[in-house]
Every structure is written in structure tokens, then in C-alpha cells.
Design an enzyme around this catalytic site. Structure first.
Site, short mmCIF file in Angstrom:
data_model
loop_
_atom_site.label_atom_id
_atom_site.label_comp_id
_atom_site.label_asym_id
_atom_site.label_seq_id
_atom_site.Cartn_x
_atom_site.Cartn_y
_atom_site.Cartn_z
N ARG A 104 11.45 1.01 1.21
CA ARG A 104 11.63 2.47 1.21
C ARG A 104 12.71 2.96 2.17
NH1 ARG A 104 8.67 2.07 -2.65
NH2 ARG A 104 6.82 0.84 -2.31
N GLY A 153 0.23 -4.93 1.02
CA GLY A 153 -0.38 -6.17 0.51
C GLY A 153 -1.84 -6.01 0.19
N TRP A 162 1.76 2.00 3.39
CA TRP A 162 3.07 1.60 2.83
C TRP A 162 3.97 2.75 2.41
CZ3 TRP A 162 3.72 2.21 -2.64
CH2 TRP A 162 2.55 2.50 -3.34
N ASP A 207 -7.51 1.39 -7.58
CA ASP A 207 -6.21 1.13 -6.95
C ASP A 207 -5.43 2.42 -6.70
OD1 ASP A 207 -4.16 -0.38 -5.85
OD2 ASP A 207 -3.20 -0.81 -7.76
N ARG A 248 -2.51 10.04 -5.77
CA ARG A 248 -2.38 9.14 -6.92
C ARG A 248 -3.54 9.30 -7.91
NH1 ARG A 248 -0.68 2.79 -6.11
NH2 ARG A 248 -1.49 1.93 -8.04
#
Lengths: 527, 367
Positions: free
Chosen positions: A126, A186, A238, A299, A326
């Protein structure tokens, strides 16, 4: 000492002294001739006060330069997902293991740096963080690397995670005072997420905040069935955090719990995964949290930028934070204390039964993954993924490039202690649209539906009454920020792959966007 | 153009756009980039499609050095579609063909152990390569001496820790850390510290434990759909003929006769839910029907064909004679899009999960 110096800031008169260095005062100002941090400023709004490019003259926008990273680069591949930083007239951007410095006026390469990789997931990077004359970036093989801004020479590298545990690193470091914030990625094996603060001079660890409790009695440990589950509970960091200098709070979005899909052995809400968390910038201690997806099994990282702005709620001025998550939900919180103000959705979803007393969604157990499948919307890719949204204080609208998609979620591992993923989703149908949300109500003010679906582009809004976003057909599109009417486009031959950014140099406003392996510089070169 | 493009693509190994190609002609003197000294993508039919579809997110490193079965590659690509990969069904099928043909399971190695799945499971370059024969010997040792405390999958029990999550195991290479650990202080079943295992036995055990780790990763043998036949075929038939409205277009004795012989149940489920992307390259999957479009310029004749691309600004199609046409979209240009699967998309908001399971059970009766 340096902390004090940085915090006090520098007078504008001192700018010349910095040359290619970053004047820390720039971090506290609207980004014009500088874009000193991932989102342009600490607020995460990706709103530019520049208006030389505006809704009346956008037709005159022209291509000023092109910089292509792929040429001669062998199996380099991958797309530019980083948002370039601009310091001293030079743009700094990355793909995994690679950093470039290019002239912001011409696109001419100033230097390139390559890290010799020892592995790790090369999915995306990023971007960089900058502190004075030093640049920082993270590598797939778990290193924080510092380079000399001037020539790209390596200064030092520090290991920040363990590849053997299937960590990798992809986030752009954020520099706050004398803290370099380092996140980790991860989720293949069950490992804990954390955010670190490191010394910008030495790279030494200042503090580390684990996103999941590491022992019984730690805050949040009551939401896990046992110590083994919580210590291996995931929650990666992340996407870059945002920061309120006045409150001295860092706002972090945390990733999915682990095991990812089969959640049988982690019953409970699994704090502080998929949460928005406020941390004290100097100590890394948690001040408050809000969980976007309690006990998620899809997820749906809640890492999306927590966007900070001041607004008015019921006639009273408030310090706010908004996230389009999300999982399809839109949250507005009071950023001083995490209290929920708005919970709505920016695309239609089918997984929640409502919200609890704190405004947090209540997941419907029937929509957890099943052995024979459960039809869930959004899909695993999410209603939005990592690409950054934008908030315009001029229109009061929150812009997010969204996807409404369905997929079938399955449990693969029916054992008592699933690990890793233990399931996944399959197939899919989706549609994509740019949504403009009213932060006061969470309602959609306007929606521009794209033809086709599947977008991974960020959004930029400007004082020129413009919103820039990528569409599913490889266009960079400028829309009227108030109405959503498309005004201008350029087909780049590949999808916009990062968050567009803008700046003004020598009286000309530039617009820079990455599409695949190419960085494009557009500009309003005429007056 | 096609020739130029191919040459260009080959010369830079992973490129995804025409626009990019134009600037790629001039050789640039630069140190070799990451991975350039490593393997290159095999030159074979489908390479270009792989690069186009996958290359916008992934470098070639993602697949190089791996080997998987067709089914595994297909599952992987299917997973990518649900993550937002863009392409037509035939392009995805081409990608699977390319990967399955050119990157098959490796001789002597467990298929794709710990290495695969869309680049999401890379780990360190020096990770242990599991030798399946050694792992089998290790399994016998494990079953005799370790299983009571550490559990059948090495995921621990009340009496012993989880070894898949053990940092000692994850740091181990061929016994390098578990050897010293076992020799120094590990309580043996009899209660004495240390172990009498030989170095060879420890190496075998190491292969077994790393195999358990690899199996836990997303590419492992657990990553497959189990049983989707849980519904009521009668209720499924009623849904097909009634609420679902499926019989408006389909018939169990017509187009769907024998459909269950053609697809396994998970593929059947995917195909009626997501006919455009579901279950591609499985069995004798018929290619999906294209979206068609009719464009009428005010005062002119209507032109129909297969939709090529449409956005807010332009529309293009290929007509029945194979001719390519495109228009700028203006108020004078009427565009009518026809997606033959629109009814399937509309159902996504209506199905209950029971409807879906009943439908699979019903379709499975159409042998």
C-alpha cells in the site's frame, strides 16, 4: 528531543530548508503541494482543497506523463496499489519489494530500490511512510525497511513479523510524531494480529498492541472460549490507520478472526477482531473499541479507513469517525469515546438480524457458513475491500466504491477444532456502484451504478466539486460530487488499482492514479 | 497487432494491458527484477489469458514452482472469481486449462502441499518441502508415541499442546528445532525427559508435522465442498414449478434432462445459483449464454449483437456476421441490454437456503 521538535511544528518560512525532506508541519495541513502520508493527511478523508481542476473545466484535463514500472522488469507483475506520497516535488510509491521515486512534474524516474525477497505473499503493497529525510516501507518477507529519501539507499531493515508463521507485510507505514506505525498481514494459519510503533531513527520497537488478548483476564478475553483460541485469534492490521492529533488517538481497523470460516472453536464475539479501535499514540494502550462484525465467519476484515471529520449531529458539533465496512455496513461513531451514532448499510446485505444496544450488528447464525452452503451477501471480497473511500466536508457526503455480491459459503472442516480457514466461499454474482452517503443519517444520497461489476479502486473528492473513482471497465471517472453525474473519463486499459491523489505544483493541479503497472499523471496545464 | 502484442507480452513476462505494451518496446537498462532469475511462465496456449486475467493482481511468482490437479486449480480459480477476478467463463476455463496442463502435481511430492492457492499461501522461500514417504514413516512414529497427547491431527488435546500452531514446529526445517527440543526436555510418555528417537526418525516426524501444517493451509486436502445433498427433492420440484418460476425457461425433460449425470451436486448448486461463473470447466459444462445488446441511433436501424463492452460512455458489440461496432453513448443512442441469466440474479434476493438445498436435491434426481 526530536519528538518535541516534530510536535511543535515548523513555520512555513522554514519550508525551503527541507528541500527533499518532509516538513512535519505538512502533516497537519491540507495536502496541496505535498501528500505526506498514505491518505494525504491523518484524517483519512482523501479530500483535496484544490479546485483548479473542477466540475466546470474538467473537460480540459490532459495527460501530462506516464510512468510504467513493468518495462524490463521480468516477472515483476502485480499492480500499483499504493497511493504515492509527494514530498519535495517527488512521488514515492511501491509494489511488493520495490520502491520508486519519480518526478511529480514529469514522471521521470529519480531512483528505484529493490529488496531481495526471502518469500512471503506478494499480493500488494500500500505504499510508504516518510519522516524527515527517511522513507519506510514493509516487505512480504516481514521487514520494515528504511531508505534515504534522496537516493533510495538502504539505511536499515528490521524484522517485524515471522514468515514461518505465515505472517507477511503489505501496509503503508504511518508516521506520527516520532512513531512509525507498522501493521502486519496474513491469515493462513492461526496467529495474532498486532500494530507496532517503531523508532524512526533506529527502527527499534516502542510499543506493540495485540488485536486479540494474549492471556486470560486481558480486555476482551471474556469473548473467547479459551486461551489457545484467543492467542491464535487473528485480527491483522493491513490498512493504514488514521490519527487525531488533538485527542492523540490512533484509529485502527482490525482484520478477520481466525480460524477464518469455521468458527466453531472460537465461540464468542472474538474481540478485538473486525473492530475499530482507538489507541493512545504514545503508549499503544486501547482507549475504546467498536466491533463491526462480532464473531465473523466470512473474512470481512474491518480494516477499511476509519475516516475522521467534524460534523453536526442534532444541531451539535461533534468529532466523528465513519467507516464503510467490508461487511456492507456503514458506521458513524463519536471518535472521542466510540459511541455509535449511525449504523446503516451502504449496500443491501442479508447476514445480520439487526443491531445491539451499542449499534453493533447482530450476526444471523443461519448465515454462517454451512456444510451444504449458505447464500450470503456480501461475498468474501466484501461490499468494499481495502481501497480507500473519501469524505468531502464541502458536500457532507461519504463516497465509497461499493460492490453488492452474493456467494455460497461452505464449511469444509467438520472437526471439533478447525484451523486455518476450514471453509471458503464459492461462485458469485455482483454489481458495483459508487455510493454517496449522508453521514448524519447513513442514507444513500446518490448512487451511481456502474455497468459491470468488480472494482478495486479508491476514491478522491476535491473542492472542485469532483469525485474521482475507477469503474469496472478500466475508466478513471470524474463525477459531480453533489449529484453523481459522470463528467469526464479516461480509459486506462486496465482497472484503476489504487486511490487517486492530487497536488499542485507551479500553479498547475495534477491528478495521479495507478492502473495496473502504470502510473498516470493528468494535469490542468492551461490556466 | 496480435503479433506485436504477443511479442511484447513474452518479452516482459507479465503484462496485462494493451496500453502498457506501447511503452514496453524500448529496452530499459536496469538491474534484474525480483524473480527474473527464477522460472518463467511456460509458453503454452492460455498463457496470455492467464496473464490478462490474473496479472492485474498477481505476479507470475504466484503460480511458479507449484503443481496441482485440474480440480485443485479449478477450485482455486473459482475462489478467485468470488474474490473479484474479472473475465468471461471461457477465459477462466482457459486459465484452468493452462494451469492444469502446465503446472500439474509434482512427481513425488504431495500435491501442492502448503504452496498453493492464489498466492495467498506462500510462506518463506526456504520452507520445508514435505517428502510424503518420510511423512508416512513419521505418521507411524507419531501414532505410536505422540498421538495420545497431541491428537490425531496434531492439533493438541487436554494433555498436550497444538503442534500445528507450535512456533517450534513452524521454525523447524527437517528436524532442526524439534530435534534439540525433543532431546533436551520433552516429557516422554513414561514421564522421563528427553527422547530416544534417532535423527532419521526425528526427520520423519518433522515431515509428518509439516504435512499437518500444509494440510491446514487453504490449499490442503480439507479444502473441498463436502455434502450439499441435504434438501427435499419434492420441495425442490415444487419450488422449480412454483415460487422459483424456473419452469418458465427450463424443463426437467427438456434442457435439464440428465443434468445430474453431467455435474456433481456441488457444481449443480453453483450452476443454478451463478450460471455465468459457477462450475466452469467441470464435466462437459456448456459455455454460458452471452449478454446481448441492441443499439438504436435515433432515426436509424436497430443493431443487435453480443455485448463486447459497455460503460457510461461507450458501448460495443459484435453482430451476427462477426463485425465489431461501437458507439459513443448519447441521449440519441438507445441501448437495450439483455442478460439471459437476469432471472437467476433476481432470485438471489428471494431464495431461502432451504429453497437452494431443496433445488439441489431435486436437480440431482434428473439423472
Amino acid at each position: 528531543m526530536r519528538l518535541l521538535r516534530t510536535f511543535l511544528g515548523f513555520s512555513l518560512a522554514a519550508t525551503a530548508v527541507f528541500g527533499q525532506f518532509l516538513n512535519p508541519a505538512k502533516l497537519q495541513q491540507p495536502a496541496t503541494d505535498t501528500w505526506p502520508t498514505y491518505n494525504g493527511d491523518y484524517s483519512g478523508r482523501r479530500f483535496s482543497t484544490l479546485s483548479k481542476i473542477n466540475s466546470s473545466n474538467i473537460d480540459s484535463l490532459s495527460l501530462a506523463w506516464v510512468y510504467r514500472i513493468g518495462a524490463g522488469a521480468g516477472t515483476l507483475g502485480g499492480a500499483i496499489k499504493s497511493t504515492p506520497l509527494l514530498v519535495g516535488g517527488i512521488l514515492y510509491f511501491t509494489i511488493p519489494d520495490h520502491v520508486w521515486a519519480v518526478d511529480a512534474r514529469t514522471g521521470r524516474e529519480v531512483w528505484q530500490y529493490e529488496w531481495k525477497s526471502k518469500g512471503g505473499i506478494h499480493l500488494g503493497n500500500r505504499g510508504v511512510g516518510i519522516y524527515e529525510g527517511w522513507l519506510y516501507f514493509e516487505t512480504p518477507d516481514c521487514h520494515l525497511v528504511s531508505l534515504n529519501l534522496k537516493d533510495g539507499k538502504e539505511r536499515w531493515s528490521k524484522q517485524v513479523c515471522d514468515m514461518d508463521q505465515y505472517y507477511y507485510a503489505s501496509v503503508a507505514p504511518i508516521v506520527i510524531k516520532n512513531h512509525v506505525l507498522v501493521g502486519v498481514s496474513g491469515d493462513d494459519l492461526d496467529i495474532p494480529g498486532y500494530l507496532e510503533s517503531r523508532d524512526p531513527e533506529t527502527g527499534d520497537l516502542q510499543w506493540r498492541w495485540y488485536t486479540v488478548p494474549q492471556k486470560k483476564g486481558d480486555p476482551g478475553s471474556e469473548t473467547w472460549p479459551n486461551v489457545d483460541a484467543m492467542k491464535h485469534g487473528g485480527g491483522m492490521t493491513w490498512v493504514p490507520s488514521t490519527y487525531d492529533p488533538e485527542l492523540n488517538l490512533i484509529y485502527v481497523g482490525t482484520g478477520n478472526p481466525q480460524p477464518v470460516i469455521a468458527g466453531k472453536a472460537r465461540n464468542g464475539s472474538d474481540l478485538f477482531t473486525e473492530s475499530i479501535v482507538a489507541l493512545d499514540a504514545d503508549t499503544g494502550k486501547m482507549v475504546w473499541y467498536f466491533q463491526c462484525s462480532p464473531h465473523d465467519t466470512h473474512d470481512w476484515d474491518a480494516v477499511q479507513t476509519p475516516v475522521l471529520f467534524d460534523g453536526e449531529i442534532d444541531g451539535k458539533p461533534r468529532k466523528l469517525l465513519a467507516q464503510a465496512s467490508r461487511n456492507g455496513k456503514f458506521f458513524v461513531l463519536d471518535r472521542t469515546n466510540g459511541k455509535n451514532i449511525v449504523s446503516s448499510e451502504f449496500v443491501k446485505t442479508n447476514w445480520a438480524k439487526g443491531v445491539d444496544s451499542r449499534g453493533q450488528p447482530i450476526p444471523n447464525p443461519a448465515k454462517e457458513p454451512q456444510i451444504d452452503g449458505a447464500l450470503v451477501s456480501p461475498n468474501q471480497g466484501g461490499a468494499v475491500n481495502w481501497p480507500p473511500p473519501s469524505f468531502s466536508p464541502q458536500t457532507g457526503l461519504f463516497y465509497v466504491n461499493a460492490t453488492r455480491a452474493f456467494s455460497e459459503y461452505y464449511i469444509f472442516d467438520t472437526g471439533d477444532k478447525p484451523e486455518g480457514w476450514g471453509g471458503n466461499d464459492r461462485g458469485g454474482w455482483g454489481e458495483s456502484m459508487l455510493q454517496a452517503l449522508d453521514y448524519k443519517t447513513g442514507k444513500i444520497c446518490w448512487s451511481h451504478k456502474w455497468e459491470g461489476s468488480g472494482i478495486r479502486s479508491g476514491v478522491l473528492s476535491t473542492a472542485g466539486n469532483l469525485v474521482f473513482a475507477g469503474d469496472p471497465s478500466n475508466n478513471l471517472v470524474a463525477l459531480n460530487a453533489k449529484t453523481g453525474e459522470p463528467l469526464w473519463h479516461a480509459n486506462l486499459g486496465e482497472a484503476v488499482s489504487n486511490g487517486p491523489m492530487t497536488y499542485e505544483l507551479d500553479g498547475a493541479q495534477y491528478l495521479v492514479v495507478g492502473a495496473g503497472d502504470t502510473l498516470y499523471g493528468f494535469a490542468m496545464l492551461s490556466k | 497487432m496480435a503479433t506485436t502484442r504477443r511479442r511484447c507480452l513474452l518479452s516482459i513476462a507479465l503484462v496485462t494491458a494493451m496500453a502498457g505494451c506501447v511503452t514496453a518496446q524500448a529496452p530499459v537498462a536496469r538491474p534484474p527484477a525480483a524473480g527474473s532469475a527464477k522460472q518463467q511462465l511456460p509458453d503454452a496456449p492460455g498463457k496470455e489469458t492467464f496473464q490478462k486475467i490474473c496479472g492485474s493482481c498477481h505476479s507470475a511468482q504466484i503460480v511458479l514452482g507449484r503443481g496441482m490437479t485440474r480440480e485443485q486449480w479449478s477450485e482455486l480459480v473459482s475462489g478467485m472469481i468470488s474474490r473479484g477476478a474479472k473475465g468471461t467463463q471461457s477465459q477462466f476455463a482457459e486459465v484452468v486449462d493452462y494451469l492444469a496442463t502446465n503446472l500439474p502435481p509434482k512427481e513425488g511430492a504431495a500435491p501442492a502441499a502448503g504452496k498453493a492457492l492464489g498466492g495467498f499461501t506462500m510462506g518463506p522461500d526456504d520452507k520445508q518441502i514435505v517428502d510424503s514417504a518420510a511423512a508416512a514413516r513419521g505418521k507411524a512414529l507419531y501414532s505410536a508415541q505422540c498421538v495420545t497427547c497431541h491428537g490425531p491431527l496434531a492439533r493438541g488435546s487436554d494433555n498436550g499442546p497444538d503442534l500445528v500452531r507450535s512456533v517450534t514446529v513452524l521454525h523447524d526445517r527437517y528436524g532442526s528445532t524439534i530435534g534439540p527440543f525433543l532431546h533436551q526436555g520433552h516429557p516422554a510418555p513414561g514421564g522421563t525427559a528427553g527422547t530416544s528417537l534417532t535423527d532419521e526418525q526425528i526427520k520423519d516426524l518433522s515431515h509428518f508435522l509439516h504435512q499437518q501444517v500444509d494440510d491446514t493451509l487453504r490449499s490442503g486436502p480439507y479444502s473441498k465442498v463436502l455434502n450439499v445433498l441435504t434438501g427435499d427433492p419434492k420441495a425442490g420440484e415444487a419450488y422449480f414449478m412454483g415460487a422459483g418460476g424456473c419452469n418458465a425457461c427450463h424443463s426437467p425433460t427438456g434442457d435439464l434432462a440428465g443434468v445430474a449425470a453431467k455435474y456433481d451436486p456441488p457444481t449443480l448448486q453453483q450452476r443454478f445459483l451463478f450460471p455465468r461463473t459457477g462450475g466452469f470447466n467441470r464435466g462437459n459444462a456448456t459455455p454460458p449464454k452471452p449478454v446481448t445488446v441492441t443499439v438504436t441511433v435515433a432515426g436509424g436501424p436497430a443493431v443487435s449483437g453480443v455485448l463486447d463492452q459497455i460503460d457510461d460512455f461507450n458501448v460495443s458489440l459484435r453482430d451476427a456476421s462477426g463485425e465489431y461496432r461501437s458507439w459513443k453513448r448519447t441521449p440519441a443512442v438507445k441501448v437495450e441490454k439483455n442478460d439471459p441469466y437476469a432471472a437467476h440474479a433476481e432470485l438471489l434476493d428471494k431464495y431461502t437456503d432451504k429453497d437452494i438445498h431443496d433445488m439441489v436435491a431435486y436437480l440431482e434426481t434428473l439423472k
